[in-house]
Design an enzyme around this catalytic site. Structure first.
Site, PDB file in Angstrom:
ATOM      1  N   TYR A   1       0.885  -1.168  -0.020  1.00  0.00           N
ATOM      2  CA  TYR A   1       0.131  -0.153  -0.215  1.00  0.00           C
ATOM      3  C   TYR A   1       1.038   1.209  -0.196  1.00  0.00           C
ATOM      4  O   TYR A   1       0.273   2.437   0.209  1.00  0.00           O
ATOM      5  CB  TYR A   1      -0.894  -0.049   1.236  1.00  0.00           C
ATOM      6  CG  TYR A   1      -2.042  -0.878   1.139  1.00  0.00           C
ATOM      7  CD1 TYR A   1      -1.766  -2.216   1.020  1.00  0.00           C
ATOM      8  CD2 TYR A   1      -3.319  -0.492   1.198  1.00  0.00           C
ATOM      9  CE1 TYR A   1      -2.812  -3.163   1.126  1.00  0.00           C
ATOM     10  CE2 TYR A   1      -4.461  -1.316   0.976  1.00  0.00           C
ATOM     11  CZ  TYR A   1      -4.437  -2.604   1.173  1.00  0.00           C
ATOM     12  OH  TYR A   1      -5.214  -3.492   1.108  1.00  0.00           O
TER      13      TYR A   1
ATOM     14  N   LYS B   1       3.895 -14.105   6.019  1.00  0.00           N
ATOM     15  CA  LYS B   1       4.101 -15.119   4.997  1.00  0.00           C
ATOM     16  C   LYS B   1       5.718 -15.334   4.759  1.00  0.00           C
ATOM     17  O   LYS B   1       6.118 -15.310   3.700  1.00  0.00           O
ATOM     18  CB  LYS B   1       3.360 -14.433   3.798  1.00  0.00           C
ATOM     19  CG  LYS B   1       3.182 -15.693   2.803  1.00  0.00           C
ATOM     20  CD  LYS B   1       2.308 -16.822   2.914  1.00  0.00           C
ATOM     21  CE  LYS B   1       2.602 -17.937   1.892  1.00  0.00           C
ATOM     22  NZ  LYS B   1       1.542 -19.125   2.131  1.00  0.00           N
TER      23      LYS B   1
ATOM     24  N   ASP C   1      -2.151 -17.842   5.548  1.00  0.00           N
ATOM     25  CA  ASP C   1      -2.910 -18.537   5.094  1.00  0.00           C
ATOM     26  C   ASP C   1      -3.778 -19.439   6.204  1.00  0.00           C
ATOM     27  O   ASP C   1      -4.800 -19.839   6.261  1.00  0.00           O
ATOM     28  CB  ASP C   1      -2.561 -19.446   3.904  1.00  0.00           C
ATOM     29  CG  ASP C   1      -1.260 -19.829   4.031  1.00  0.00           C
ATOM     30  OD1 ASP C   1      -0.388 -19.140   4.896  1.00  0.00           O
ATOM     31  OD2 ASP C   1      -0.559 -20.501   3.172  1.00  0.00           O
TER      32      ASP C   1
ATOM     33  N   ASP D   1      -5.614  -5.848   6.140  1.00  0.00           N
ATOM     34  CA  ASP D   1      -6.825  -5.369   5.372  1.00  0.00           C
ATOM     35  C   ASP D   1      -7.543  -6.439   5.213  1.00  0.00           C
ATOM     36  O   ASP D   1      -8.786  -6.463   5.644  1.00  0.00           O
ATOM     37  CB  ASP D   1      -6.417  -4.599   4.162  1.00  0.00           C
ATOM     38  CG  ASP D   1      -7.612  -3.932   3.560  1.00  0.00           C
ATOM     39  OD1 ASP D   1      -8.534  -3.797   4.057  1.00  0.00           O
ATOM     40  OD2 ASP D   1      -7.403  -3.431   2.232  1.00  0.00           O
TER      41      ASP D   1
END
Ligand code: NAD
Length: 361
Positions: free
Chosen positions: A124, A191, A225, A249
């Protein structure tokens, strides 16, 4: 004494939910002078920009603001006003509580967690180069000269910066919140198995800061995940979550869904110099101007604002009134009815007025 607050009604359903919130906050008796500034679509019409300097100056002066949602055109046009505001005011911590409210159609009633999303970095950051642009071609040339992994010539590029400074301050903010609010555990989400340098850095900063809180707050990390799956099955495992911008988000919308939808999910964007409160939901253009949508998310954002201002009693009273109206299930908007077509559903302003009546008893 009255406190000055900047009010940005936004566009789409923004002005309706902002008006409902204002009614409820004023009904608590806390003296607020609302400094209303136009942003979003009406500001484009009037000033040629969705984010006039007056709005930014007002927030900088008042230090506290509350806003309705603002539409962002997808893939073209203006940059997101929301992202611009967060960057311009350096509102680095996006705080989004997700808690079961009795009377809602929550998927899971055991959710009680607070999400801390880093708000200024990651994908972002706004550093993007369009496909076939001179900048993208130059960058691809440089990358292909340095890396054994080649980027295709016809790629668009978005940059994902994650810094030591940015990571440390959001992670520390989450730990401090946990200590002050008697929360037991901070879970860092990443991640890093794939993005070893960016997410890896975020994780290392978490492990470093966690040592300062040993014995007071438990620390763990989880891959994003896996977290999504765990949240759906066993959300009660989680207490405070801290995440880089993009995962934050997405995961906060997932949590909003778990507790009954975007209509009841509040949020805050906090920086060292200013705080901006807003619902998680967007401008829902298809519902705009119909006095139909749920004002709860914006009212709960207003309650977070009252707590930020130190108005704890008023915040508790208003929260009790909101929860009572939702539990009763009578004067609520369509999305809180068991059947979304229930003709007894009330409008945005009528739900706010029912909350105000509850405040008075
Ligand atoms: P959205 O949140 O506006 O709406 C998605 C759906 O959620 C709606 O169609 C509606 O069914 C439901 N919903 C949302 N708010 C509700 C409410 N208060 N009560 C009842 N139901 C509600 O998401 P979107 O359609 O993806 O985005 C629309 C626009 O809003 C886009 O331009 C997007 O960029 C922008 N947006 C702005 C913000 C912000 O201002 N902070 C946040 C998210 C999206």
């Amino acid at each position: 004494m009255s406190v000055r607050i900047t009010l940005l009604p936004g566009d789409g359903i923004g002005p309706e939910v902002a008006l409902a919130m204002k009614k409820c906050i004023d009904a608590t008796g806390v003296k607020i002078t609302w400094d209303e500034e136009i942003v979003g679509a009406p500001a484009i019409e009037k000033f040629g920009t969705p984010l006039p300097q007056d709005a930014i100056d007002s927030i900088k002066k008042n230090k506290v603001a509350i806003k309705g949602p603002i539409e962002t055109p997808i893939g073209k046009g203006f940059r997101s006003v929301n992202v611009q505001l967060r960057q311009e005011l350096d509102l680095y911590a996006c705080v989004r509580p997700a808690k079961y409210i009795e009377g809602t159609k929550a998927v899971n009633t055991k959710v009680d967690l607070v999400i801390f999303r880093e708000n200024t970095e990651d994908l972002y950051s706004g550093v993007e180069f369009d496909v076939n642009s001179k900048e993208a071609s130059t960058l691809i040339g440089v990358i292909n000269g340095m890396s054994s992994r080649k980027v295709r010539e016809d790629s668009a590029i978005s940059i994902k910066p994650i810094s030591i400074f940015g990571s440390k301050r959001i992670i520390r903010y989450a730990f401090e919140y946990a200590v002050k609010n008697n929360r037991k555990k901070v879970t860092l989400v990443h991640k890093a198995n794939i993005m070893k340098f960016t997410d890896g850095l975020f994780l290392r900063m978490g492990q470093e800061i966690a040592r300062e809180y040993e014995g007071r707050v438990v620390f763990e990390d989880v891959i994003v995940d896996n977290l999504c799956m765990q949240l759906v099955q066993k959300p009660e495992q989680y207490d405070v979550l801290v995440l880089p911008n993009l995962y934050g988000d997405i995961v906060s919308d997932l949590c909003a869904g778990l507790v009954g939808g975007l209509g009841i999910a509040p949020g805050a964007n906090i920086g060292a110099e200013a705080a901006l409160f807003e619902p998680v939901h967007g401008s829902a253009p298809k519902h705009a101007g119909q006095n139909k949508v749920n004002p709860t998310a914006t009212i709960l954002s207003g309650i977070m604002m009252l707590r930020h201002l130190g108005e704890m009693k008023a915040a508790d009273r208003l929260e009790k009134a909101v929860f009572a109206v939702i539990k009763e299930g009578k004067d609520v908007t369509y999305d809180l009815k068991m059947d979304r077509n229930d003709p007894t559903a009330v409008g945005t302003q009528e739900m706010a007025e029912a909350i105000c009546r509850k405040l008075r008893v």
